[in-house]
Design an enzyme around this catalytic site. Structure first.
Site, PDB file in Angstrom:
ATOM      1  CB  ILE A 185      -0.977   0.047   1.199  1.00 46.50           C
ATOM      2  CG1 ILE A 185      -0.226  -0.144   2.531  1.00 46.50           C
ATOM      3  CG2 ILE A 185      -2.093  -0.955   1.026  1.00 46.50           C
ATOM      4  CD1 ILE A 185      -1.084   0.109   3.744  1.00 46.50           C
ATOM      5  CG  ASP A 302      11.088  13.342   5.696  1.00 46.03           C
ATOM      6  OD1 ASP A 302      11.062  14.294   4.885  1.00 46.03           O
ATOM      7  OD2 ASP A 302      11.183  12.152   5.332  1.00 46.03           O
TER       8      ASP A 302
HETATM    9  N1  LIG Z   1      -0.092   3.008   9.048  1.00 46.58           N
HETATM   10  C1  LIG Z   1      -0.246   3.152   7.735  1.00 46.58           C
HETATM   11  N2  LIG Z   1      -1.451   2.978   7.157  1.00 46.58           N
HETATM   12  C2  LIG Z   1      -1.610   3.149   5.815  1.00 46.58           C
HETATM   13  N3  LIG Z   1      -0.623   3.471   4.968  1.00 46.58           N
HETATM   14  C3  LIG Z   1       0.602   3.659   5.478  1.00 46.58           C
HETATM   15  C4  LIG Z   1       0.856   3.500   6.876  1.00 46.58           C
HETATM   16  N4  LIG Z   1       2.174   3.752   7.104  1.00 46.58           N
HETATM   17  C5  LIG Z   1       2.700   4.062   5.905  1.00 46.58           C
HETATM   18  N5  LIG Z   1       1.768   4.007   4.923  1.00 46.58           N
HETATM   19  C6  LIG Z   1       1.975   4.290   3.487  1.00 46.58           C
HETATM   20  O1  LIG Z   1       3.299   3.965   3.136  1.00 46.58           O
HETATM   21  C7  LIG Z   1       4.007   5.134   2.669  1.00 46.58           C
HETATM   22  C8  LIG Z   1       5.466   5.045   3.085  1.00 46.58           C
HETATM   23  O2  LIG Z   1       5.555   5.003   4.507  1.00 46.58           O
HETATM   24  P1  LIG Z   1       6.731   5.712   5.296  1.00 46.58           P
HETATM   25  O3  LIG Z   1       6.708   7.173   4.987  1.00 46.58           O
HETATM   26  O4  LIG Z   1       6.651   5.355   6.722  1.00 46.58           O
HETATM   27  O5  LIG Z   1       7.992   5.035   4.597  1.00 46.58           O
HETATM   28  P2  LIG Z   1       9.442   5.615   4.457  1.00 46.58           P
HETATM   29  O6  LIG Z   1      10.262   4.622   3.705  1.00 46.58           O
HETATM   30  O7  LIG Z   1       9.920   6.016   5.791  1.00 46.58           O
HETATM   31  O8  LIG Z   1       9.177   6.905   3.555  1.00 46.58           O
HETATM   32  P3  LIG Z   1      10.112   8.166   3.351  1.00 46.58           P
HETATM   33  O9  LIG Z   1      10.441   8.202   1.905  1.00 46.58           O
HETATM   34  O10 LIG Z   1       9.258   9.327   3.773  1.00 46.58           O
HETATM   35  O11 LIG Z   1      11.285   7.961   4.203  1.00 46.58           O
HETATM   36  C9  LIG Z   1       3.252   6.312   3.275  1.00 46.58           C
HETATM   37  O12 LIG Z   1       3.410   7.480   2.511  1.00 46.58           O
HETATM   38  C10 LIG Z   1       1.817   5.803   3.238  1.00 46.58           C
HETATM   39  O13 LIG Z   1       1.256   5.984   1.956  1.00 46.58           O
END
Ligand SMILES: Nc1ncnc2c1ncn2[C@@H]1O[C@H](COP(=O)(O)OP(=O)(O)OP(=O)(O)O)[C@@H](O)[C@H]1O
Length: 499
Positions: A185, A302
């Site tokens: 997702i 961020d």
């Molecule tokens: N609890 C959640 N419920 C639904 N979707 C989620 C959830 N956590 C994350 N996502 C989806 O996954 C995507 C990526 O999550 P997250 O930002 O935590 O990853 P990341 O690898 O840390 O991203 P970034 O590039 O910001 O570092 C989010 O933008 C969101 O669309």
């Protein structure tokens, strides 16, 4: 008001991210450089071209940044509970010397010993672990040390007693249909996020770290866990558990509507004004809590549309604490030596001097407000910054040109004025002129007097803070800002030759 149809809430377990957060391939391509930057900045320091005597230095480091100045952590809980002793408000943290594998593992063990005590006791005790990885020793770290850290983690986390659950790999596989693509997702800079259903029937989002070197993943994982254990607020994403078998996983409550970015930019049904305003206020309250409601100041670092999740009722929930930092009370700010965060959301003083404090988040929040109002992205496909585009329109009060055309004039003009004015102050190039988040919350809730005070403050000569002394905003205009962005992008998009 009204007019624009609000996206309907998905039924249980169904997420709007199913179709929307999984970005279309064109969208993915558009954002790919920015995603890469998020990872690659870990390997590149940026040289500062805009000021003499820069603090920046060429180095290759892992991402977890300690904020304790020159303080050696000995692995014991007691030593970590002490406040930094330097007392020098303007002191700049520096990296500790590379440590051998044994010391590192002892540190991680100490960290988890403290986490085991639970959120109440661990709040002031994040270990200042910041191994400096040179090219020479990073391979050794990867080959010899990381496997040891991982098994140490396993051992420590297994006994971790709290409301968090420790999930086995088979539980996570079962919940996500073996991490199938249909369950994917979301994708971020360093993780994939899968929708899952636990045996209890509960729907969850499982974040599986999958990018970067093993040491980067370990440190990102611990960094995020270490922050999230201390936060508890309706506008912050809720962690349910973790899993360290077969990789590093964070198990979060599922936000049924996915991220604000997915709804604002990808969804066919657009957000109505009322919902946009609610999201703005919720995100402001969540950020205010991080800055002022926790035992220590947390700088998220961020804040952006893809890190704002939306609950069933479209309440904003801040997520992704991978870059977040603690800031001791007596510190005015922290200085970093490398680009971290997302272009388009970073304030000028960060580019110029690596200065990080609450105002870093306030600036990013201002950009977020502009995105909510306009429906535009922080930096669009032609590399135009939303700040540079929106500021003249706000100054000239051209609200009709500013507001997202998809709203078709269905907005509350008073609220629009309020958000636009708040956004404008939040993205002020001079950090000291930006408001605190509690002031932002007040203004969004309708405190007109507060808004007047801030507007007035903008025009007054201010007592200069440390960051002001090193940064004269008057000399930093939009052209220089854009040049800086372009320059940093060039540096960061060069092929990396280390690690
Ligand atoms: N609890 C959640 N419920 C639904 N979707 C989620 C959830 N956590 C994350 N996502 C989806 O996954 C995507 C990526 O999550 P997250 O930002 O935590 O990853 P990341 O690898 O840390 O991203 P970034 O590039 O910001 O570092 C989010 O933008 C969101 O669309």
């Amino acid at each position: 008001m009204g007019g624009t149809k609000e996206p309907s809430a998905p039924t249980s377990g169904e997420t709007s991210t199913d179709s929307k957060t999984k970005k279309s391939s064109s969208e993915k391509r558009k954002w790919e450089p920015f995603r890469q930057l998020r990872r690659r900045h870990h390997r590149h320091a940026f040289s500062n071209t805009t000021s003499a005597g820069s603090e920046f230095e060429e180095c290759s480091t892992t991402t977890m940044e300690c904020i304790e100045p020159n303080e050696e952590y000995t692995g014991s809980a007691e030593s970590m509970e002490s406040e930094p002793t330097s007392g020098n408000k303007a002191s700049i943290s520096s990296y500790s010397e590379p440590q051998n594998g044994l010391t590192q593992i002892v540190q991680w063990r100490g960290f988890f010993r403290i986490l085991k005590k639970g959120p109440g006791t661990a709040s002031q005790t994040l270990p200042p672990v910041k191994p400096k990885l040179t090219r020479k020793n990073s391979k050794k770290f990867r080959d010899d040390i990381v496997p040891n850290i991982c098994s140490a983690l396993d051992a420590e986390l297994c006994g971790f007693k709290s409301s968090w659950r420790n999930f086995s790999l088979s539980e996570l596989q079962e919940a996500t249909n073996n991490f199938s693509q249909e369950n994917l997702i979301g994708e971020g800079g360093y993780a994939e996020v899968f929708k899952g259903q636990l045996k209890s029937g509960m729907f969850v989002a499982i974040k599986r770290l999958n990018r970067g070197t093993p040491e980067e993943m370990t440190i990102d994982f611990l960094s995020e866990l270490g922050i999230i254990v201390h936060v508890d607020h309706p506008n912050i994403a809720k962690l349910i558990g973790y899993g360290v078998e077969g990789g590093m996983h964070l198990v979060l409550q599922l936000s049924p509507h996915g991220s604000l970015a997915s709804i604002l930019y990808d969804a066919k049904e657009k957000l109505n004004w009322k919902t946009r305003f609610k999201i703005a206020l919720g995100a402001a309250e969540g950020l205010c809590y991080l800055h002022e409601g926790c035992q220590r100041r947390i700088i998220h670092k961020d804040i952006k549309a893809s890190n704002i999740l939306l609950s069933e009722d479209f309440d904003a929930q801040i997520c992704d604490f991978g870059l977040a930092k603690w800031l001791p009370d007596q510190w005015t700010h922290h200085t970093v030596s490398k680009v971290e965060g997302t272009f388009g959301y970073l304030p000028p003083e960060f580019f110029m001097h690596g200065v990080v404090d609450e105002k870093t988040d306030v600036y990013a929040f201002g950009v977020l407000l502009l995105e909510l109002i306009t429906g535009r992205q922080a930096i669009d496909s032609s590399q135009q910054s939303i700040v540079m585009w929106a500021k003249p329109l706000i100054r000239e009060n051209k609200m009709n040109e500013l507001v997202d055309p998809i709203l078709d004039n269905a907005y509350d003009p008073e609220q629009l004025q309020r958000i636009a004015a708040t956004a404008s102050i939040c993205v002020h190039p001079t950090a000291a002129n930006r408001p605190q988040m509690n002031e932002v919350v007040d203004i969004l809730k309708g405190n007109d007097r507060g808004l007047e005070v801030l507007k007035q403050r903008e025009t007054e000569t201010l007592q200069r803070t440390y960051s002001e002394e090193i940064f004269d905003a008057k000399e930093y205009n939009s052209t220089k800002y854009l040049n800086d962005i372009n320059h940093q992008m060039e540096i960061l998009l060069e092929p990396s030759d280390d690690v």
